[in-house]
Design a protein around this motif. Sequence first.
Motif, PDB file in Angstrom:
ATOM      1  N   LEU A 374      -7.845   8.746 -10.901  1.00  0.00           N
ATOM      2  CA  LEU A 374      -7.812   9.284  -9.537  1.00  0.00           C
ATOM      3  C   LEU A 374      -8.450  10.671  -9.553  1.00  0.00           C
ATOM      4  O   LEU A 374      -8.126  11.500 -10.413  1.00  0.00           O
ATOM      5  N   ASP A 375      -9.373  10.930  -8.612  1.00  0.00           N
ATOM      6  CA  ASP A 375      -9.981  12.261  -8.570  1.00  0.00           C
ATOM      7  C   ASP A 375      -9.050  13.230  -7.854  1.00  0.00           C
ATOM      8  O   ASP A 375      -7.951  12.869  -7.424  1.00  0.00           O
ATOM      9  N   ARG A 376      -9.468  14.485  -7.709  1.00  0.00           N
ATOM     10  CA  ARG A 376      -8.578  15.524  -7.160  1.00  0.00           C
ATOM     11  C   ARG A 376      -8.196  15.246  -5.704  1.00  0.00           C
ATOM     12  O   ARG A 376      -7.216  15.786  -5.213  1.00  0.00           O
ATOM     13  N   ASN A 377      -8.972  14.384  -5.031  1.00  0.00           N
ATOM     14  CA  ASN A 377      -8.653  14.040  -3.638  1.00  0.00           C
ATOM     15  C   ASN A 377      -7.885  12.725  -3.520  1.00  0.00           C
ATOM     16  O   ASN A 377      -7.716  12.208  -2.414  1.00  0.00           O
ATOM     17  N   GLY A 378      -7.451  12.177  -4.665  1.00  0.00           N
ATOM     18  CA  GLY A 378      -6.679  10.946  -4.629  1.00  0.00           C
ATOM     19  C   GLY A 378      -7.513   9.694  -4.445  1.00  0.00           C
ATOM     20  O   GLY A 378      -6.987   8.628  -4.132  1.00  0.00           O
ATOM     21  N   ARG A 379      -8.835   9.808  -4.679  1.00  0.00           N
ATOM     22  CA  ARG A 379      -9.715   8.642  -4.558  1.00  0.00           C
ATOM     23  C   ARG A 379      -9.837   7.961  -5.915  1.00  0.00           C
ATOM     24  O   ARG A 379      -9.917   8.626  -6.953  1.00  0.00           O
ATOM     25  N   LEU A 380      -9.879   6.640  -5.890  1.00  0.00           N
ATOM     26  CA  LEU A 380      -9.938   5.871  -7.133  1.00  0.00           C
ATOM     27  C   LEU A 380     -11.375   5.788  -7.646  1.00  0.00           C
ATOM     28  O   LEU A 380     -12.297   5.472  -6.890  1.00  0.00           O
ATOM     29  N   VAL A 381     -11.540   6.075  -8.936  1.00  0.00           N
ATOM     30  CA  VAL A 381     -12.836   5.950  -9.605  1.00  0.00           C
ATOM     31  C   VAL A 381     -12.678   4.893 -10.697  1.00  0.00           C
ATOM     32  O   VAL A 381     -11.836   5.037 -11.584  1.00  0.00           O
TER      33      VAL A 381
END
Length: 506
Positions: A374-381
Amino acid sequence: DATAARLAALGVKKGDRVVISGHNHPDWPLAFFGIARAGATAVPIDPALDSVQLANVVRESEAKIVLWDEKVEEACAAEVRKIGPLTTERLSAITAVDPSLARPQIEVLEDDVASLIYTSGTTGKPKGVMLTHGNFTSLIAALAPLFPLGTGDRVLSVLPLHHTFEFTCGMLLPFSRGSRVVYLDELKGDRVSAALKEARVTAMVGVPAVWQLLERRILSQVQAKGPVVEKAFDLAADLNRQLARTTGIDLGRVLFGPVHEGLGGSIRYLISGGAALPKETQKLFAGLGFKLTEGYGLTEAAPVLTVAKPGSPAGQVGKPIPGVTIKIDSPDEHGVGEVLARGPNVMAGYTDAEATKLVKSEDGWLHTGDLGKLDRNGRLVLVGRVKDVIVTATGENVYPDDIERMLGQIPHIKELAIVGVTGRSGGERVGCIAVPEEDDSVERGVRIERAQASLRAAIGKLPYGRQPTILHLYDAPLPRTATRKVKRNEARAMLERMIHATARPD
């Protein structure tokens, strides 16, 4: 209603299973809703399966009735009818309109299984994913605000309807909003273009292969106009992409009016799923002003878990849809671990209880088998599949999806796959099997040499530990699934055979 009444007359009772196998056509959704109205469970099967595979799934599902179209009946009837007491009916006959037929008065509940979907294992013992009416309706409720379709929208259906992504996003979602769905007689570039124009299509669901088909069509038309036009096209696309990213203003329809008109001139939503979207394809559509939105999920989640904003970086598949929670299990020092998901759209389970325990915990967490962070904005990578991770002799984890994304589109290479190959000193080596592009204007030897040089140059730009140390060219298409994902296990086996064939004797 007429379909449900006919099924009841054939002895279908609540909870019975009814197979549906046919090519995309209005008869398919009519049959599905008829099965649901009869209180039964639909078992959608890929019409492209061979007769033995299809019969295997029919047998395993314990279906009472098989509904199929003419093509499937012709190909599979002899094998399926060996199964025993089983009724078979043509889709066109079971779905014919008859206002005098009243549907059976059966109450359909949220926890009733709506669809039983066999995802793999069609040559051995298949296991079915049990998706309830509650799974589907909760997902539609979550997607509706993200893609606000209405009665004026027209959705082009190009993916097979047995595929959960098309079933949910290309059938249930538009029907729930009162939209129209348009079906193709055959999936070819000219038929897609004709349908987009004639039906003035406003939305379409597709896998990357569909978008690449349109991408090639657009670029070939531009290239035909000469290098000056091609250069101006590229500059305008870059300018529009940057403008949209920095100001939110999208001039795609102004700058690329003919391209938009070529795709019907009415498109509002394009939804991609089923596999990772190539970076170049995503960039092109963003530059042209098409909102190509990528979703991520799996059949066991009916199937959507996250949706990304159009133009998101490759590999970033967005935030969880409303109602869904995502977490990373046992993250490493880079934050990478297995992606777990929980929500009302997660399956009731498999038909195999033991298999269910392996992927779904008692508190509802689904183990996706995908690796991500999860990136710093809570988006899944996403970085790859758990089972596809290459563990080198030094103990380093290498993710094939990651390397493929870094390589991107390579000149003179049509397609490639990164796989792990067992090394002599233990651990795995990073291997690459690639297909040279077709070009009748040069000899095969020149084409191979050109592809090799291009591939080596691209690999040389990768970080040292991620560079494939085994390269082989393969002059035929790589094996792919119905959703156009490369079958990595088969690609690995092909590469290992090539290594063995070219190895020097000891």
